[in-house]
Design a protein around this motif. Sequence first.
Motif, PDB file in Angstrom:
ATOM      1  N   GLY A 108       0.788  -1.226   0.000  1.00 37.11           N
ATOM      2  CA  GLY A 108       0.000   0.000   0.000  1.00 37.11           C
ATOM      3  C   GLY A 108       0.820   1.275   0.000  1.00 37.11           C
ATOM      4  N   CYS A 109       2.117   1.166  -0.098  1.00 38.38           N
ATOM      5  CA  CYS A 109       3.003   2.330  -0.079  1.00 38.38           C
ATOM      6  C   CYS A 109       3.274   2.779  -1.521  1.00 38.38           C
ATOM      7  CB  CYS A 109       4.308   1.956   0.619  1.00 38.38           C
ATOM      8  SG  CYS A 109       5.652   3.117   0.361  1.00 38.38           S
ATOM      9  N   PRO A 110       2.770   3.960  -1.915  1.00 39.45           N
ATOM     10  CA  PRO A 110       2.967   4.387  -3.303  1.00 39.45           C
ATOM     11  C   PRO A 110       4.433   4.615  -3.672  1.00 39.45           C
ATOM     12  CG  PRO A 110       1.859   6.110  -2.026  1.00 39.45           C
ATOM     13  CD  PRO A 110       1.961   4.897  -1.148  1.00 39.45           C
ATOM     14  N   PHE A 111       5.251   5.080  -2.735  1.00 38.67           N
ATOM     15  CA  PHE A 111       6.667   5.279  -3.047  1.00 38.67           C
ATOM     16  C   PHE A 111       7.396   3.953  -3.180  1.00 38.67           C
ATOM     17  CE2 PHE A 111       5.726   9.596  -1.625  1.00 38.67           C
ATOM     18  CZ  PHE A 111       6.335  10.317  -2.642  1.00 38.67           C
ATOM     19  N   CYS A 112       6.921   2.930  -2.476  1.00 36.32           N
ATOM     20  CA  CYS A 112       7.496   1.588  -2.632  1.00 36.32           C
ATOM     21  C   CYS A 112       7.209   1.061  -4.032  1.00 36.32           C
ATOM     22  CB  CYS A 112       6.931   0.640  -1.576  1.00 36.32           C
ATOM     23  SG  CYS A 112       7.298   1.130   0.121  1.00 36.32           S
ATOM     24  N   VAL A 113       5.988   1.283  -4.491  1.00 38.26           N
ATOM     25  CA  VAL A 113       5.604   0.868  -5.847  1.00 38.26           C
ATOM     26  C   VAL A 113       6.482   1.576  -6.872  1.00 38.26           C
ATOM     27  CG1 VAL A 113       3.746   0.932  -7.560  1.00 38.26           C
ATOM     28  CG2 VAL A 113       3.243   0.287  -5.199  1.00 38.26           C
ATOM     29  N   ARG A 114       6.671   2.875  -6.692  1.00 38.65           N
ATOM     30  CA  ARG A 114       7.496   3.638  -7.637  1.00 38.65           C
ATOM     31  C   ARG A 114       8.946   3.157  -7.624  1.00 38.65           C
ATOM     32  NH1 ARG A 114       6.385   9.843  -6.825  1.00 38.65           N
ATOM     33  NH2 ARG A 114       7.750   9.966  -8.624  1.00 38.65           N
TER      34      ARG A 114
END
Length: 90
Positions: free
Chosen positions: A10-16
Amino acid sequence: MFVVIFGRPGCPFCVRAVQLAERLESAKAIDGFRYVDIQKEGITKADMEKTIGKPVRTVPQIFVDQAHVGGFTEFDRYARDNSLLETAGA
């Protein structure tokens, strides 16, 4: 060079960060990467603080060849400063 990304669901910066690592890997700018889900692995921010040697407030926490780079923004800057994104077609 090998990248390790410590993140959580759920972490958008992790996805990026993972997306950037995938681009770099497919362009052969890095030798590969590993994503570590800190919740699934039972790793706490306190655990990471011991490894990094300073307070950890956010994820992702990213290492390049075992050297701590920082979060997504620092990883992106690292890739740009070392011309890795040119190889990846940025």
